[in-house]
Structures are given as C-alpha cells and as structure tokens.
Design an enzyme around this catalytic site. Structure first.
Site: not given
Ligand code: GDP
Ligand code: IMO
Ligand code: MG
Length: 427
Positions: A13, A16, A40-41, A223, A303
C-alpha cells in the site's frame, strides 16, 4: 527503451498504483507480476477514482498493453467483474492480456484460506481471505490449474476431478465442512474460460516484442518487500515474491533486462494484518496519521497500523531489491505533525543493532531507536517543485534519502496523478 520495475518497499500500500499510472504515460506495456486480488492499487486520474485488484495500473492509457503475467494468481469472476466495471466507466480494456501460465484461484482456495485462518485462532496471519496462500501452495505442490487449462475443456475436467477429490477429503475430514460439487465448479469455470479466452496468450513473446520495438516496459509489483515469503516477517507474509527478482520470474524476463528498480516508500510506515512492526504507534499520533491519511485497506477496509519511517527495514529493502531510485509517497499526510521521528536502529536486549532480524520473535522484541526532526505544519499538496517545499520537508526527504542511500526520483504529495514532484529523472 528500458524496463523499470516499480516495487513496494515496505508492507504494501505504498502507492504503487499511483506511481505506475503516472509513469505509464510514456510506456508501451505494463506487466503485473505477483499476487492476486489481495492487492488493491488505487489510481486517481481524469477517468476518476479506481481501486484495481488484478488489472495493471497502466490500463487507463488506450495504447498501453497491460499484462497479467504468470507470477500472479487470478480469481476469474473477480477479474471479469473488474473488466466490466472499468468498461462501464468508459475505460477501454482491449489492451489487456492474460498469461496462459497464470494460476487460477479456485473456490476451494478461498474456502481453505478462511478455514486455515480460523484454525490458527490467536495466531491468525490476518490474510485478505482471497485464497492467495492456498492457490500459491497448490502451484508449488503441482496441483494448480492455470488459465491455459480452461482452453481444453476435456483435459480441464479430468484435472479438476482428481484435484477436487483430494480437496474434498481435506474439506470434509479435516475441517468437517461440506464437499464442493465438481459439476458446479466445472460449469462455472468453463464459462469463465469462454469469457476470458480472447485475453489468454503466451505473454513472454509479447514482452520480448515490446522490447524489440524499444518500448518502455513497466513491471508493476504488488504487496511489499517486508511481505516477501523469504525476506519479510515470515510467517506473517504473503505467498508470492513482491521483490524485483520476483519481477523476472513472474514475467519471464531475464534479470539483465531490468534497467531501473524504483522502490516505492511511504513517508512513514503502515501495515495491515498481523506480524511485528517495530515502529508501530499505538497512540494518538498513530491515530492522527491514520485519519489524515485515510489509512484503511483498499481491499479489505481494515484499519492500517501506522508508525514512523523505519530506516532499518528500508535498508534491507534497498539491499535485496537493488533500488536504483525511490519514490516517497504521502508526504502530505505528515503536514499536521509538529515533530517527526525516523527509526535509525533497533534496541535488542540492551544492544543496538542496525539490521532487520529474520525471526519474528526477535523482531517483536526490537525497540525502535529514533531521531527526531521538526515538522513543517503547512499544506504541501499543491506544490510541484522540490525547492518550493518547506525547508523542514526538504530536510526530512534529504534525511530519508541519506538513510536509504538511494536517490529520490519522485515525491508524491496527493493521490492524484499530477500531485507529484519530479525531483530527479528516473532514466
Ligand atoms: P498500492 O497498493 O501500493 O497501490 O497503494 P494503495 O492504493 O493500497 O494505497 C495507497 C493510498 O494512498 C491510496 O488511497 C492512494 O490514493 C493514496 N495516495 C497515493 N499517493 C498519495 C500521496 O502522495 N498522498 C496522499 N494523501 N495519498 C496518496
Ligand atoms: P498491495 O499490492 C498490504 C497482507 C495481508 C496479510 C498478508 C497475507 O495493495 O500493496 P494474503 O491475503 O496475501 O495471504 O495476506 O499480506 N497483504 C497486503 N498488505 N497491501 C497488499 O497489497 C497486500 N497483499 C497482502 O494483509 O497481512
Ligand atoms: Mg494496496
């Protein structure tokens, strides 16, 4: 044109999705190489606000070919739904392709993920419940079913029959739940196969052709490094490699072909699920970061645990990935804080250590040793030029850069594509 791998450098998270969406503007191809719909991207661009679980984040550019590659596992109905939802919102998915080698998440994988977690009781891993671990376990045990298998219905039936016979023994005898029906799963997966057949290809050839045409190819990690089954906080990890090395295996690309490896770090740390996190803040500051940053899981809504930037973990991440540069995201989330801390070492049994222990038992006994920097206490989301950042923010970034020992290419100050400071060119 080169290959750039975009890698999660912490516990996932990191942002990416945002970085890939940004860089894909100049790309010919984006390949996602690991994980499944546990990811979840989030992408925020002129099309809207999207949460992608399986489809590469380059999908918003009509000329970018997007590949779901062999290193992933896909749950077909989830993918079909994701394609439909994008199409309904006006996003063209004709550039999407699926490796014939990608493994499928089957109904028994999802069921077993939940049952295994339940049986772990207080030691549950906190998985996303999407069947990811069981699907990769079957891949390693050589009882997986791949996308290409759906294209030969007779052979698929025979393979599914023998695998399901065995799974039903586990379901009924070990977990005491009802067996699954061969006819139902076979019928459903044949339909999915018909739906997805036009997308299924030998994708390694496509990647090679893109490189021959000298297009920019992005490898989209899922991840984060600290969730890697080898180098992360095992067993509190995921089941496929999020590392740059995983990008080679998960794509069918030689390591010699990767030109740049961009590590994506949040300006602080978060983690969702169980397992040690030395800099976790279980106080008002942690709550403040969570609320300011809306730190709730993109896939599960849980959370996220929040804490200070961990430079010890960051050094491990940089070493085993070989980052050539980094993107620091979510710097704006720290706008309100009067002071910021960075963990520069761990205290373990009255000794100071500067490495990330391999054992979770040891890691959970580590206390962070932090240095403190002043906050900037001003909004920065509108800033696009590094020199316009408050001096305290520049100092914070410079200190991270020094501790990670890697140049900062990008600084993200908001979720939207344009909320980015280009500090130093990646190429
Ligand atoms: P990913 O899994 O690495 O693609 O990241 P996620 O999408 O799960 O979580 C990143 C969260 O941060 C998302 O809600 C994005 O919209 C948000 N985000 C990304 N870059 C920024 C930033 O520079 N500032 C803020 N406030 N939010 C950001
Ligand atoms: P992105 O690509 C954050 C975590 C889960 C759990 C562990 C194992 O959005 O960054 P799994 O379902 O893979 O067997 O769970 O890995 N986890 C992530 N945490 N971002 C992710 O992907 C994750 N994918 C798996 O929360 O701790
Ligand atoms: Mg994510």
């Amino acid at each position: 044109m080169p290959v750039i791998a975009i890698i999660g450098a912490q516990w996932g998270d990191e942002g990416k999705g945002k970085v890939v969406d940004l860089l894909a503007e100049k790309a010919g191809m984006v390949v996602r190489f690991s994980g499944g719909d546990n990811a979840g991207h989030t992408v925020v661009n002129p099309y809207g606000d999207f949460k992608l679980h399986l489809i590469p984040s380059g999908i918003f550019y009509p000329r970018v070919v997007c590949i779901i590659s062999n290193g992933m596992v896909i749950n077909p109905p989830v993918l079909i739904d994701e394609i439909d939802q994008l199409n309904q919102r006006g996003v063209d998915t004709s550039g999407l392709f699926i490796s014939d080698r990608v493994h499928l998440v089957m109904p028994y994988h999802v069921l077993l993920d939940g049952l295994e977690e339940k049986s772990r009781g207080g030691k549950a891993l906190g998985t996303t419940g999407k069947g990811i671990g069981p699907a990769y376990a079957d891949k390693a045990a050589r009882v997986g079913i791949r996308a290409g298998d759906l294209l030969d219905k007779e052979a698929f039936l025979e393979r599914l029959r023998s695998i399901l016979d065995y799974k039903n023994v586990i379901l009924t005898k070990v977990y005491g739940v009802s067996p699954l029906s061969l006819e139902t799963i076979y019928g459903q997966y044949c339909q999915y196969g018909e739906h997805l057949a036009p997308y299924i290809r030998e994708t390694t050839i496509m990647v090679e052709e893109a490189l021959t045409r000298e297009e920019l190819v992005l490898l989209e990690g899922a991840q984060g490094t600290l969730l890697d089954p080898d180098f992360g906080t095992y067993p509190y990890t995921t089941s496929s490699s999020p590392l740059a090395g995983g990008g080679c295996l998960g794509t069918g690309l030689s390591p010699t072909k990767i030109d740049r490896i961009l590590g994506v770090f949040k300006a602080y740390c978060t983690r969702v699920g169980s397992g040690p996190m030395p800099t976790e803040l279980k106080d008002e500051t942690g709550d403040l970061i969570r609320e300011q940053g809306h730190e709730y899981g993109t896939t599960t809504g849980r959370p996220r645990r929040c804490g200070w930037f961990d430079a010890v973990a960051a050094r491990l991440s940089t070493r085993i990935n070989g980052f050539t540069g980094v993107a620091i995201t979510r710097l704006d989330v720290l706008d309100a804080l009067p002071h910021l801390k960075i963990c520069v070492g761990y205290k373990l049994n009255d000794q100071t250590i500067d490495y990330f222990p391999s054992s979770v038992a040891t890691l959970s006994r580590c206390q962070p040793i932090c240095e403190e920097l002043p906050g900037w206490q001003a909004p920065i989301s509108h800033i696009r030029d590094y020199k316009q950042l408050p001096v305290e923010a520049q100092r914070y970034v410079a200190r991270l850069e020094e501790l990670i020992s890697c140049p900062v290419n990008l600084i993200s100050v908001g979720a939207a594509r344009e909320q980015t400071i280009h500090k130093m060119p990646i190429l």
